[in-house]
Design an enzyme around this catalytic site. Structure first.
Site, mmCIF file in Angstrom:
data_model
loop_
_atom_site.group_PDB
_atom_site.id
_atom_site.type_symbol
_atom_site.label_atom_id
_atom_site.label_comp_id
_atom_site.label_asym_id
_atom_site.label_seq_id
_atom_site.Cartn_x
_atom_site.Cartn_y
_atom_site.Cartn_z
ATOM 1 N N HIS A 16 61.214 85.373 26.712
ATOM 2 C CA HIS A 16 60.989 86.682 27.340
ATOM 3 C C HIS A 16 60.850 86.563 28.860
ATOM 4 O O HIS A 16 61.234 87.466 29.597
ATOM 5 C CB HIS A 16 59.727 87.351 26.782
ATOM 6 C CG HIS A 16 59.928 88.073 25.499
ATOM 7 N ND1 HIS A 16 60.733 89.182 25.370
ATOM 8 C CD2 HIS A 16 59.404 87.847 24.268
ATOM 9 C CE1 HIS A 16 60.701 89.610 24.120
ATOM 10 N NE2 HIS A 16 59.907 88.809 23.424
ATOM 11 N N HIS A 68 59.869 81.598 21.579
ATOM 12 C CA HIS A 68 60.180 83.029 21.562
ATOM 13 C C HIS A 68 59.579 83.723 22.784
ATOM 14 O O HIS A 68 60.258 84.460 23.494
ATOM 15 C CB HIS A 68 59.653 83.652 20.269
ATOM 16 C CG HIS A 68 59.866 85.118 20.152
ATOM 17 N ND1 HIS A 68 60.774 85.665 19.280
ATOM 18 C CD2 HIS A 68 59.287 86.166 20.798
ATOM 19 C CE1 HIS A 68 60.745 86.999 19.403
ATOM 20 N NE2 HIS A 68 59.844 87.308 20.318
ATOM 21 N N GLU A 69 58.297 83.477 23.039
ATOM 22 C CA GLU A 69 57.626 84.159 24.155
ATOM 23 C C GLU A 69 58.123 83.669 25.507
ATOM 24 O O GLU A 69 58.304 84.472 26.425
ATOM 25 C CB GLU A 69 56.102 84.006 24.043
ATOM 26 C CG GLU A 69 55.500 84.642 22.807
ATOM 27 C CD GLU A 69 55.907 86.087 22.557
ATOM 28 O OE1 GLU A 69 56.152 86.843 23.528
ATOM 29 O OE2 GLU A 69 55.994 86.469 21.381
ATOM 30 N N GLN A 128 56.988 92.275 28.325
ATOM 31 C CA GLN A 128 56.934 93.213 27.197
ATOM 32 C C GLN A 128 55.963 94.359 27.447
ATOM 33 O O GLN A 128 56.004 95.351 26.715
ATOM 34 C CB GLN A 128 56.548 92.485 25.911
ATOM 35 C CG GLN A 128 57.619 91.542 25.413
ATOM 36 C CD GLN A 128 57.188 90.896 24.130
ATOM 37 O OE1 GLN A 128 56.531 89.855 24.140
ATOM 38 N NE2 GLN A 128 57.542 91.517 23.018
ATOM 39 N N CYS A 144 60.131 90.915 16.656
ATOM 40 C CA CYS A 144 59.616 91.050 18.014
ATOM 41 C C CYS A 144 59.006 92.430 18.183
ATOM 42 O O CYS A 144 59.583 93.425 17.715
ATOM 43 C CB CYS A 144 60.752 90.841 19.016
ATOM 44 S SG CYS A 144 60.265 90.949 20.733
ATOM 45 N N LEU A 145 57.856 92.489 18.852
ATOM 46 C CA LEU A 145 57.218 93.779 19.093
ATOM 47 C C LEU A 145 58.089 94.684 19.961
ATOM 48 O O LEU A 145 57.965 95.906 19.891
ATOM 49 C CB LEU A 145 55.845 93.572 19.747
ATOM 50 C CG LEU A 145 54.822 92.822 18.904
ATOM 51 C CD1 LEU A 145 53.542 92.569 19.690
ATOM 52 C CD2 LEU A 145 54.519 93.578 17.610
ATOM 53 N N GLY A 188 52.415 86.994 19.370
ATOM 54 C CA GLY A 188 52.675 86.613 20.752
ATOM 55 C C GLY A 188 53.103 87.813 21.554
ATOM 56 O O GLY A 188 53.594 88.810 21.011
#
Length: 161
Positions: A134, A130-131, A51, A88-89, A46
């Site tokens: 953000h 999660h996304e 991000q 997480c990226l 994701g």
């Protein structure tokens, strides 16, 4: 394939509220494509627009079942509870134990501005939550019960073998 630089923890853009999308145009379609390319190249499941430094309410998710594009997503229902590891990226090299809903309903728009709705459970529900966090400047590290350290992962692998 166009990839964008992933913003990492410490960058103020990750902590800001993303703005709703009002124009469903070529720029949005390019952003969605670039985000998907970036997510796949980084081996993520994701990616949210903040991000990649874009403060818009746009998310892409693919847990291995095909790409899902969400514009202006909102969780309209959440049920149950699950606890599991998250990474997480934007927080490279770390993982934490996070409690999320087991099932969620997400209403959003697609790249053309058409209304879409997803009923998700398990890992997909976790990825959506999660996304979408953000988009409100929230990182999993803000919600985690505890950090999961690399040696714990190794111990878990050895125990399963």
């Amino acid at each position: 394939m166009a990839t964008r630089r992933i913003v990492e923890i410490g960058d103020e853009k990750l902590r800001k509220q993303a703005k709703p999308v009002s124009k469903f145009d070529l720029r949005l379609r390019i952003l969605l494509k670039d985000m998907a390319d970036t997510m796949y190249k980084a081996n993520g499941v994701g990616l949210a627009a903040p991000q990649v430094g874009i403060l818009r309410r746009v998310v892409v998710v693919d847990i291995g079942e095909g790409l899902i594009e969400l514009v202006n997503p909102v969780i309209t229902d959440a049920q149950g509870e699950q606890s599991g590891p998250e990474g997480c990226l934007s927080v490279p090299g770390r993982q934490g134990l996070v409690i999320r809903p087991e099932k969620v309903t997400v209403k959003a728009q697609n790249a053309r501005g058409e209304d879409v709705e997803y009923h998700a459970e398990g890992f997909l529900a976790r990825a959506f939550c999660h996304e979408l966090d953000h988009l409100d400047g929230i990182l999993y590290v803000d919600k985690m019960e505890r950090e999961i350290f690399p040696e714990e992962e190794q111990e878990d692998k050895e125990a399963k073998e």
